[in-house]
Design a protein around this motif. Structure first.
Motif, PDB file in Angstrom:
ATOM      1  N   THR A   1      11.388  37.702 -25.380  1.00  0.00           N
ATOM      2  CA  THR A   1      10.929  38.039 -24.031  1.00  0.00           C
ATOM      3  C   THR A   1       9.430  38.291 -24.009  1.00  0.00           C
ATOM      4  O   THR A   1       8.716  37.821 -23.113  1.00  0.00           O
ATOM      5  N   ALA A   2       8.936  39.047 -25.004  1.00  0.00           N
ATOM      6  CA  ALA A   2       7.501  39.329 -25.075  1.00  0.00           C
ATOM      7  C   ALA A   2       6.701  38.051 -25.263  1.00  0.00           C
ATOM      8  O   ALA A   2       5.634  37.872 -24.651  1.00  0.00           O
TER       9      ALA A   2
ATOM     10  N   ILE B   1      16.460  38.089 -16.167  1.00  0.00           N
ATOM     11  CA  ILE B   1      17.374  38.579 -17.206  1.00  0.00           C
ATOM     12  C   ILE B   1      18.441  39.478 -16.594  1.00  0.00           C
ATOM     13  O   ILE B   1      19.620  39.406 -16.963  1.00  0.00           O
ATOM     14  N   SER B   2      18.049  40.325 -15.647  1.00  0.00           N
ATOM     15  CA  SER B   2      19.011  41.207 -14.989  1.00  0.00           C
ATOM     16  C   SER B   2      20.068  40.395 -14.242  1.00  0.00           C
ATOM     17  O   SER B   2      21.257  40.745 -14.256  1.00  0.00           O
TER      18      SER B   2
ATOM     19  N   PHE C   1      15.628  43.547 -31.354  1.00  0.00           N
ATOM     20  CA  PHE C   1      14.250  43.126 -31.628  1.00  0.00           C
ATOM     21  C   PHE C   1      14.084  41.633 -31.378  1.00  0.00           C
ATOM     22  O   PHE C   1      13.057  41.189 -30.848  1.00  0.00           O
ATOM     23  N   GLY C   2      15.095  40.847 -31.758  1.00  0.00           N
ATOM     24  CA  GLY C   2      15.020  39.405 -31.515  1.00  0.00           C
ATOM     25  C   GLY C   2      14.929  39.100 -30.027  1.00  0.00           C
ATOM     26  O   GLY C   2      14.090  38.293 -29.595  1.00  0.00           O
ATOM     27  N   GLY C   3      15.778  39.750 -29.221  1.00  0.00           N
ATOM     28  CA  GLY C   3      15.737  39.533 -27.771  1.00  0.00           C
ATOM     29  C   GLY C   3      14.437  40.003 -27.156  1.00  0.00           C
ATOM     30  O   GLY C   3      13.848  39.323 -26.296  1.00  0.00           O
ATOM     31  N   ALA C   4      13.954  41.168 -27.593  1.00  0.00           N
ATOM     32  CA  ALA C   4      12.706  41.706 -27.060  1.00  0.00           C
ATOM     33  C   ALA C   4      11.518  40.839 -27.469  1.00  0.00           C
ATOM     34  O   ALA C   4      10.592  40.619 -26.674  1.00  0.00           O
ATOM     35  N   ALA C   5      11.520  40.340 -28.704  1.00  0.00           N
ATOM     36  CA  ALA C   5      10.410  39.510 -29.184  1.00  0.00           C
ATOM     37  C   ALA C   5      10.330  38.200 -28.414  1.00  0.00           C
ATOM     38  O   ALA C   5       9.237  37.753 -28.034  1.00  0.00           O
TER      39      ALA C   5
ATOM     40  N   GLY D   1       9.916  43.819 -18.693  1.00  0.00           N
ATOM     41  CA  GLY D   1      11.087  43.036 -19.050  1.00  0.00           C
ATOM     42  C   GLY D   1      11.443  43.050 -20.520  1.00  0.00           C
ATOM     43  O   GLY D   1      12.425  42.419 -20.933  1.00  0.00           O
ATOM     44  N   ILE D   2      10.648  43.773 -21.343  1.00  0.00           N
ATOM     45  CA  ILE D   2      10.946  43.840 -22.780  1.00  0.00           C
ATOM     46  C   ILE D   2      12.295  44.527 -23.003  1.00  0.00           C
ATOM     47  O   ILE D   2      13.127  44.060 -23.794  1.00  0.00           O
ATOM     48  N   ASN D   3      12.517  45.634 -22.300  1.00  0.00           N
ATOM     49  CA  ASN D   3      13.795  46.336 -22.421  1.00  0.00           C
ATOM     50  C   ASN D   3      14.956  45.458 -21.984  1.00  0.00           C
ATOM     51  O   ASN D   3      16.041  45.484 -22.573  1.00  0.00           O
ATOM     52  N   ALA D   4      14.743  44.674 -20.924  1.00  0.00           N
ATOM     53  CA  ALA D   4      15.808  43.813 -20.423  1.00  0.00           C
ATOM     54  C   ALA D   4      16.176  42.749 -21.452  1.00  0.00           C
ATOM     55  O   ALA D   4      17.356  42.448 -21.646  1.00  0.00           O
ATOM     56  N   GLY D   5      15.166  42.176 -22.122  1.00  0.00           N
ATOM     57  CA  GLY D   5      15.448  41.175 -23.151  1.00  0.00           C
ATOM     58  C   GLY D   5      16.220  41.750 -24.320  1.00  0.00           C
ATOM     59  O   GLY D   5      17.170  41.135 -24.819  1.00  0.00           O
ATOM     60  N   ALA D   6      15.818  42.952 -24.750  1.00  0.00           N
ATOM     61  CA  ALA D   6      16.549  43.612 -25.830  1.00  0.00           C
ATOM     62  C   ALA D   6      17.959  43.974 -25.379  1.00  0.00           C
ATOM     63  O   ALA D   6      18.933  43.800 -26.124  1.00  0.00           O
ATOM     64  N   GLY D   7      18.062  44.465 -24.162  1.00  0.00           N
ATOM     65  CA  GLY D   7      19.365  44.875 -23.638  1.00  0.00           C
ATOM     66  C   GLY D   7      20.338  43.726 -23.497  1.00  0.00           C
ATOM     67  O   GLY D   7      21.544  43.883 -23.727  1.00  0.00           O
TER      68      GLY D   7
END
Length: 344
Positions: free
Chosen positions: A143-144, A174-175, A137-141, A105-111
Motif C-alpha cells: 500500500t505504501a 481497500i475499505s 507488513f506485506g500488505g502495508a508495504a 491507507g497504510i493501516n487499511a492495507g495491513a488490515g
C-alpha cells in the motif's frame, strides 16, 4: 555574551523542558496503567490488585488480572507508541502535518491482509499471532509503495497534498474491498471483521504481546537512531543533498520502519486510526520539532492516548464496552478537521 553561548543556553532550556514533559507523561502512563488494572465489569480494588501482583490474590483475581487485563493494557501501550512513532516518521519524511498511517491507507492495507488471513486460517494451526505482523507488513508495504508511486512526480518530487488525496482514495478502495469480502464470510467471522474495523483491541493475551514486542523494541530505537537524518530531510531535498545526506536511501529506510510499526500495531490492535496524527502533534507542541526529542515524546504521547482511551472504552458503558478506536475517533476526528482548517 556571544551568540553561541545564547544558543547553547536556549538548547539547554529546551532539553530540560523536554525531560520534564516526558517525565510527566511517563508518570501519567503509570497512573493510567494502575487505574486501568482496577477498571472493568468485575471490580478489583487497588489492594486486590497489589495482593494479586505479589501472588496473594484468589484464583479468580489472578485470572482477571493476568489473563485478561494486563495483556490488554500492555498491548495498548505498545500500539500507542508504535502508531505515534509511525505517524511522527511520516509527518517528518513527507513534511506534511496531516500524514498518518491510518489516514494514508497504510493501516487499511495491513488490515486487509490480516482479515484475509484470519478469515481463511482462523481454525488452522497457521493462525498464529507471530505470523500476522509479517503478513500485515506485506500488505502495508504494498500500500505504501502504491501511494508513494502515485504521489511522486518526476520534476516536482513528492507532493504532500497529492499524497494525502491518493492515500484517502486508496484507503476508500481497500475499505470497499474489505466490505465485499466480508459479505462472503460466515456470521462469526463477519462479526469479528466489523468489530476489528471499529478499532477493537482484540489481541488480549500474552501471545500477542510477545508477537508485537520484538518489532516495537527494534523499530522505535532504530527510528530514534535515524532521528538526525529526519532533521536533515526536513530542510528539503536540495538542502539535504547539499549536506551530503543520502536522501532516497534514508527516506526508504525510515518509511520501511514506519510501515513496519503501523503493520505490527494493526496486526495486534485492530483498525485504530488518528493515534499517528494526534500523538506527534501533541508531542511537537510540548517539546518542539527536534526529532531526537520528538520521537520518544511521540511514543509516550501515543501510549498515553491509547491506554486512556481503552480504559474509557471499558468503563463508560459497563457492563458493555465499546471499541477503543471509537473513543480515539471521537477525539481524533475533530482534531483532524482543526488541523485541516489551519493547513495552507
Amino acid at each position: 555574551m556571544s551568540t553561541v553561548t545564547l544558543i547553547s543556553k536556549s538548547e539547554q532550556r529546551r532539553t530540560r523542558r523536554a525531560i520534564i514533559v516526558m517525565t510527566i507523561m511517563g508518570a501519567l502512563i503509570i497512573t493510567a496503567f494502575v487505574i486501568s488494572m482496577n477498571t472493568g465489569f468485575i471490580k478489583l480494588t487497588p489492594l486486590d490488585v497489589f495482593k494479586t501482583l505479589f501472588g496473594y490474590g484468589t484464583a479468580k483475581q489472578e485470572l482477571i488480572l493476568f489473563d485478561f487485563r494486563l495483556p490488554r493494557i500492555v498491548i495498548s501501550v505498545l500500539i500507542g507508541a508504535g502508531f505515534a512513532v509511525s505517524g511522527c516518521v511520516m509527518q517528518g519524511l513527507f513534511r506534511n502535518p496531516l500524514a498518518d498511517p491510518g489516514l494514508l491507507g497504510i493501516n487499511a492495507g495491513a488490515g486487509l491482509m490480516v482479515i484475509l488471513y484470519i478469515s481463511f486460517f482462523r481454525d488452522n494451526q497457521m493462525a498464529s499471532p507471530f505470523f500476522m505482523p509479517m503478513l500485515a507488513f506485506g500488505g502495508a508495504a504494498l500500500t505504501a509503495l502504491l501511494i508513494y508511486t502515485l504521489s511522486y512526480k518526476r520534476y516536482h518530487g513528492l507532493l504532500p497534498t497529492r499524497m494525502i488525496l491518493v492515500g484517502v482514495a486508496v484507503q476508500a478502495g481497500i475499505s470497499a474491498l474489505v466490505i465485499v469480502l466480508s459479505l462472503a464470510l460466515d456470521p462469526n467471522d463477519f462479526q469479528f471483521v466489523q468489530i476489528w474495523l471499529a478499532g477493537n483491541i482484540w489481541g488480549t493475551n500474552w501471545k500477542f504481546v510477545l508477537a508485537a514486542l520484538p518489532w516495537i523494541l527494534l523499530l522505535i530505537p532504530y527510528v530514534m537512531y535515524k532521528s538526525r537524518s529526519m532533521n536533515i530531510l526536513n530542510l528539503g531535498e536540495q538542502m539535504a543533498t547539499g549536506l551530503g545526506s543520502p536522501v532516497e536511501k534514508d527516506r526508504m529506510k525510515l518509511l520501511a520502519a514506519a510501515v513496519g510499526l503501523a503493520a505490527t500495531c494493526v496486526a495486534v490492535g485492530g483498525g485504530i486510526s488518528f493515534v499517528g496524527l494526534i500523538g506527534p502533534h501533541l508531542a511537537r507542541r510540548l517539546v518542539g520539532p527536534t526529532h531526537q526529542i520528538l520521537v520518544p515524546a511521540s511514543a509516550l504521547a501515543g501510549a498515553l492516548l491509547v491506554i486512556v482511551s481503552d480504559t474509557l472504552a471499558r468503563w463508560a458503558f459497563q457492563p458493555s464496552e465499546i471499541p477503543t478506536g471509537i473513543v480515539i475517533a471521537v477525539i481524533g476526528a475533530p482534531y483532524f478537521l482543526y488541523l485541516l482548517s489551519r493547513s495552507k
